[in-house]
Design an enzyme around this catalytic site. Structure first.
Site, PDB file in Angstrom:
ATOM      1  N   GLU A   1      -5.626  -8.511   0.337  1.00 19.41           N
ATOM      2  CA  GLU A   1      -6.262  -8.202   1.625  1.00 19.41           C
ATOM      3  C   GLU A   1      -7.726  -7.873   1.407  1.00 19.41           C
ATOM      4  O   GLU A   1      -8.071  -7.125   0.486  1.00 19.41           O
ATOM      5  CB  GLU A   1      -5.619  -6.985   2.316  1.00 19.41           C
ATOM      6  CG  GLU A   1      -4.314  -7.260   2.994  1.00 19.41           C
ATOM      7  CD  GLU A   1      -3.746  -6.032   3.700  1.00 19.41           C
ATOM      8  OE1 GLU A   1      -4.517  -5.232   4.275  1.00 19.41           O
ATOM      9  OE2 GLU A   1      -2.517  -5.876   3.656  1.00 19.41           O
TER      10      GLU A   1
ATOM     11  N   GLU B   1       0.789  -1.234   0.000  1.00 21.92           N
ATOM     12  CA  GLU B   1       0.000   0.000   0.000  1.00 21.92           C
ATOM     13  C   GLU B   1       0.824   1.289   0.000  1.00 21.92           C
ATOM     14  O   GLU B   1       0.863   2.021   1.019  1.00 21.92           O
ATOM     15  CB  GLU B   1      -0.966  -0.008   1.189  1.00 21.92           C
ATOM     16  CG  GLU B   1      -1.925  -1.174   1.164  1.00 21.92           C
ATOM     17  CD  GLU B   1      -2.985  -1.123   2.253  1.00 21.92           C
ATOM     18  OE1 GLU B   1      -2.849  -0.333   3.201  1.00 21.92           O
ATOM     19  OE2 GLU B   1      -3.972  -1.864   2.137  1.00 21.92           O
TER      20      GLU B   1
HETATM   21  C1  BGC Z   1      -3.003  -2.808   5.940  1.00 22.08           C
HETATM   22  C2  BGC Z   1      -3.026  -3.693   7.158  1.00 22.08           C
HETATM   23  C3  BGC Z   1      -4.130  -3.233   8.100  1.00 22.08           C
HETATM   24  C4  BGC Z   1      -5.449  -3.330   7.368  1.00 22.08           C
HETATM   25  C5  BGC Z   1      -6.653  -2.932   8.199  1.00 22.08           C
HETATM   26  C6  BGC Z   1      -4.350  -2.427   5.401  1.00 22.08           C
HETATM   27  O1  BGC Z   1      -4.303  -1.080   5.055  1.00 22.08           O
HETATM   28  O2  BGC Z   1      -2.188  -3.372   4.941  1.00 22.08           O
HETATM   29  O3  BGC Z   1      -1.774  -3.670   7.760  1.00 22.08           O
HETATM   30  O4  BGC Z   1      -4.154  -3.935   9.285  1.00 22.08           O
HETATM   31  O5  BGC Z   1      -5.425  -2.495   6.251  1.00 22.08           O
HETATM   32  O6  BGC Z   1      -6.588  -1.592   8.551  1.00 22.08           O
END
Ligand code: BGC
Length: 466
Positions: free
Chosen positions: A381, A202
């Site tokens: 993610e 990110e």
């Molecule tokens: C990040 C994680 C974070 C998740 C939830 C993402 O932006 O890569 O490290 O825990 O979002 O906020």
């Protein structure tokens, strides 16, 4: 009179044309649940079903990291940087409990795991690498392989070694080379055992949370600096890409980019539409444009502008998409920031992070990436902070159904990683936000599968029937 009418009509036509132009590609999506349920569940063969973590959030004992110092700092109002003054400490003790955690993955039927290497552990002093740390990660990889779980390694997940932070981190022009030296070190040791490499997690979140919103270290609030850091960390990505490819051309190297859905509050208000357009352009498209065309073209009218052309184009073999939510943007001339986010206030539609639950946005994110490239996409993610565990099942199910539609519509999605395996340190929110498939009792480190997480393995099974 006729003359005035003519002018008014022309203005209206220009307004509508402009709206159409800016709205292009930003269309508001909505799917009927029945439509999604009617599409057979099907993923490409070799699909990666995983979960993800990052070192600082899960491992514990990252004393040489810039976040370790940040946790003890106070903001300009004397308030601790981290909610309730919490500190990561041993976090979820994943460093010591990785074997147990790999069994937790296995028991869910997962075949992939995304995790990060903590740069500050490996290179605690500039140029001095601690081989014992690489031994540890090698053991993790071996354990994963023994359990038939494909490792995917992230080389930078928000944190820096203290010495690097003190030098100015990614504000400095030599930072990409310093980062690439560390990457080469890791790859030389672990490259033979790992197929998938993510350079940076990110870039936008790192740059803007650290240098514009002031939520991450070094807590600055300067848009021009954020733009510079954004550019340099993308250069660091392409330098790392080259460093890996020089050692092994066959390694698969990508980036994990946060993609948000941005919509205007009103589709008829050109000021709102312009706001959403630039948010999408700068926060989503710039990364994709950079990795495909080498072009960095950052521009928020009247606020900040930075351009750069790299000689490295196509610096990726796959794109990692981190998708969580949508932001609705409204122009408000009476607000000092002029643009503000409109919050969806119905509790059932938001997560514990106050993020809107908007599965359709995942389709939009995948579609956006697909307009830049046909190379493989991994959803690196996607997850929900939901301590009450009431929204997690529909969150997971609906995002997977939307992903299924994207695949049915021809998008090249090859994996899905739920964020996150077990509760861990959620950056400035400390331990208060619970994203884990497994609930962690931080007094005992006991892990318990959440009821609401069970839908994930159930869905994987349903996908595997075809
Ligand atoms: C990040 C994680 C974070 C998740 C939830 C993402 O932006 O890569 O490290 O825990 O979002 O906020």
């Amino acid at each position: 009179m006729k003359y005035i009418l003519g002018i008014l009509l022309s203005i209206l036509i220009i307004y509508l044309l402009l709206l159409l132009l800016l709205r292009d590609g930003q269309s508001n999506l909505s799917f009927e649940t029945s439509e999604l349920n009617n599409i057979p569940l099907k993923v490409p063969s070799g699909f990666l079903w995983g979960s993800a973590t990052s070192a600082y959030q899960a491992e514990g004992n990252c004393f040489n990291s810039n976040w370790f110092l940040f946790e003890s700092e106070k903001d300009e109002n004397g308030k601790p940087r981290i909610k309730d003054g919490q500190k990561a400490g041993i976090a979820a003790d994943h460093w010591n409990r990785y074997k147990e955690d790999i069994q937790l993955m296995k028991s869910l039927g997962l075949n992939a795991y995304r995790f990060s290497i903590e740069w500050s552990k490996l290179e605690p002093e500039e140029g001095k690498f601690d081989e014992a740390v690489l031994d540890h990660y090698e053991k993790v990889i071996d354990e994963l392989r023994e359990n038939k779980i494909e490792p995917m390694i992230t080389l930078h997940h928000f944190t820096n070694p203290i010495w690097f932070e003190k030098q100015g981190a990614f504000t400095k022009d030599n930072s990409p080379k310093i980062f690439a030296r560390y990457v080469a070190k890791v790859f030389k040791r672990l490259g033979k055992k790992v197929n998938y490499w993510i350079t940076i997690n990110e870039p936008t979140v790192y740059a803007f949370n650290g240098y514009f919103f002031g939520e991450f270290p070094p807590a600055e609030k300067n848009m021009d600096k954020a733009a510079l850091v954004f550019r340099n960390i993308l250069i660091a990505h392409s330098e790392a890409y080259l460093a890996i490819k020089q050692i092994n051309l066959n390694a698969k190297v990508g980036i994990a980019t946060a993609i948000y859905a941005f919509d205007p509050n009103s589709w008829w208000n050109i000021a709102d539409v312009i706001g959403a357009y630039y948010a999408n352009r700068n926060m989503n498209e710039v990364v994709l444009d950079y990795i495909t065309n080498g072009r960095f073209d950052f521009y928020f009218p009247t606020i900040s502008k930075l351009e750069y052309q790299s000689d490295v184009i196509n610096s990726f073999d796959f794109v990692g998409v981190n998708y969580y939510t949508r932001f609705v943007i409204r122009f408000n001339p009476f607000n000092d920031k002029s643009y503000q986010e409109v919050k969806n206030t119905f509790a059932e539609y938001v997560t514990d992070m106050s993020w809107e639950i908007y599965p359709e946005g995942l389709y939009k994110a995948l579609k956006l990436v697909s307009t830049f490239t046909n190379k493989p996409i991994f959803i690196t993610e996607n997850g929900i902070a939901d301590d009450g565990d009431t929204k997690r099942p529909s969150f997971i199910k609906n995002h997977l159904l939307v992903m299924n539609k994207a695949i049915a519509d021809g998008m090249n999605v090859n994996g899905y990683f739920y964020w996150t395996l077990m509760d861990n340190f959620e950056w400035a929110q400390g331990f208060s936000k619970r994203f884990g498939l497994y609930k962690v009792d931080f007094n005992t480190q006991e892990r318990t599968l959440r009821e609401g997480s069970k839908v994930y393995p159930e869905m994987i099974k349903k996908f595997s029937l075809f």
